[in-house]
Design an enzyme around this catalytic site. Structure first.
Site, PDB file in Angstrom:
ATOM      1  N   GLY A  46       0.836  -1.185   0.000  1.00 46.46           N
ATOM      2  CA  GLY A  46       0.000   0.000   0.000  1.00 46.46           C
ATOM      3  C   GLY A  46       0.875   1.240   0.000  1.00 46.46           C
ATOM      4  O   GLY A  46       2.062   1.166   0.354  1.00 46.46           O
ATOM      5  N   GLN A  51       3.159   9.898   1.547  1.00 39.08           N
ATOM      6  CA  GLN A  51       4.459   9.206   1.641  1.00 39.08           C
ATOM      7  C   GLN A  51       5.385   9.546   0.478  1.00 39.08           C
ATOM      8  O   GLN A  51       6.574   9.236   0.520  1.00 39.08           O
ATOM      9  CB  GLN A  51       4.257   7.686   1.707  1.00 39.08           C
ATOM     10  N   CYS A  94       5.996  -0.196   7.545  1.00 37.42           N
ATOM     11  CA  CYS A  94       5.642   1.022   6.825  1.00 37.42           C
ATOM     12  C   CYS A  94       6.854   1.482   6.026  1.00 37.42           C
ATOM     13  O   CYS A  94       7.961   1.510   6.551  1.00 37.42           O
ATOM     14  CB  CYS A  94       5.216   2.108   7.815  1.00 37.42           C
ATOM     15  N   LEU A  95       6.617   1.838   4.774  1.00 38.52           N
ATOM     16  CA  LEU A  95       7.723   2.287   3.923  1.00 38.52           C
ATOM     17  C   LEU A  95       8.345   3.577   4.453  1.00 38.52           C
ATOM     18  O   LEU A  95       9.487   3.882   4.130  1.00 38.52           O
ATOM     19  CB  LEU A  95       7.235   2.478   2.481  1.00 38.52           C
ATOM     20  N   HIS A 136      -4.416   1.211   7.632  1.00 36.55           N
ATOM     21  CA  HIS A 136      -3.075   1.801   7.762  1.00 36.55           C
ATOM     22  C   HIS A 136      -2.945   3.015   6.823  1.00 36.55           C
ATOM     23  O   HIS A 136      -2.403   4.064   7.215  1.00 36.55           O
ATOM     24  CB  HIS A 136      -2.046   0.699   7.432  1.00 36.55           C
ATOM     25  N   GLU A 137      -3.458   2.892   5.597  1.00 32.78           N
ATOM     26  CA  GLU A 137      -3.332   3.987   4.620  1.00 32.78           C
ATOM     27  C   GLU A 137      -4.221   5.181   4.980  1.00 32.78           C
ATOM     28  O   GLU A 137      -3.802   6.335   4.844  1.00 32.78           O
ATOM     29  CB  GLU A 137      -3.675   3.495   3.206  1.00 32.78           C
ATOM     30  N   HIS A 140      -2.621   7.228   7.457  1.00 23.60           N
ATOM     31  CA  HIS A 140      -1.636   8.148   6.856  1.00 23.60           C
ATOM     32  C   HIS A 140      -2.313   9.443   6.399  1.00 23.60           C
ATOM     33  O   HIS A 140      -1.758  10.533   6.578  1.00 23.60           O
ATOM     34  CB  HIS A 140      -0.965   7.513   5.628  1.00 23.60           C
TER      35      HIS A 140
END
Ligand code: GNR
Ligand code: NI
Length: 172
Positions: A46, A51, A94-95, A136-137, A140
């Site tokens: 994702g 990000q 997480c990236l 999670h997204e 963000h």
């Protein structure tokens, strides 16, 4: 198409609230293409636009992972419209927080409403990895990170580590 640089903790951009997308124009379409390229390359399941430095409510995801059939899904202005009482534990990463993983508890199933790139309102029920990833997204998009779901002790430990790395790199 281009690979976009990832915004990494403790960049304050990650704490901003992303703004709803008003127009589904060519710029949004190009951004979504670049987000897919960046997400698959990472690799990640994702990605939220913030990000890659764009504070707009746009998410790309593909919860199929290693399977050879890709299932790319772009969600514009996504909203959770219901959540199951049943919870599920998932080890998240997480990236924007590289090389850190921890278990987070979230609703096991959610209903998601979003706009497609074609401007159509769509609703989907998600479960398993997809349910975890979309929550999670959307976090963000609201300036929230998965470490905010952990104990203060664990969160502070991670923040300290990434602040130290940023200091050594003389950046952020
Ligand atoms: O690639 C990712 N994997 C992942 C695994 C478990 C729960 C959430 C995620 S999302 C993450 C990519 C990312 O940082 N998206 O914001
Ligand atoms: Ni993330």
């Amino acid at each position: 198409m281009s690979l976009l640089p990832l915004v990494i903790l403790p960049d304050p951009l990650l704490r901003e609230i992303s703004k709803p997308v008003a127009d589904l124009d060519g710029r949004v379409k190009a951004l979504i293409e670049d987000m897919f390229e960046t997400m698959y390359e990472a690799p990640g399941v994702g990605l939220a636009a913030v990000q890659v430095g764009v504070t707009q409510r746009i998410v790309t995801m593909d919860a199929t992972r290693g399977d050879d059939d890709k299932e790319p899904l772009a969600l514009i202005n996504p909203e959770i419209i219901w959540s199951s009482d049943q919870l599920s534990d998932y080890e998240e990463g997480c990236l924007s927080i590289p090389d850190y993983h921890e278990v987070v508890t979230r609703p096991a199933k959610v209903g998601v409403r979003f706009l497609t790139l074609a401007g159509k309102i769509e609703e989907r029920e998600m479960e398993g990895l997809a349910a975890t990833v979309i929550q999670h997204e959307i976090d963000h998009l609201n300036g929230k990170l998965f470490i905010d779901h952990l104990s203060k002790l664990k969160r502070d430990r991670v923040l300290k580590k990434f602040q130290k790395i940023a200091r050594h790199q003389g950046g952020a």
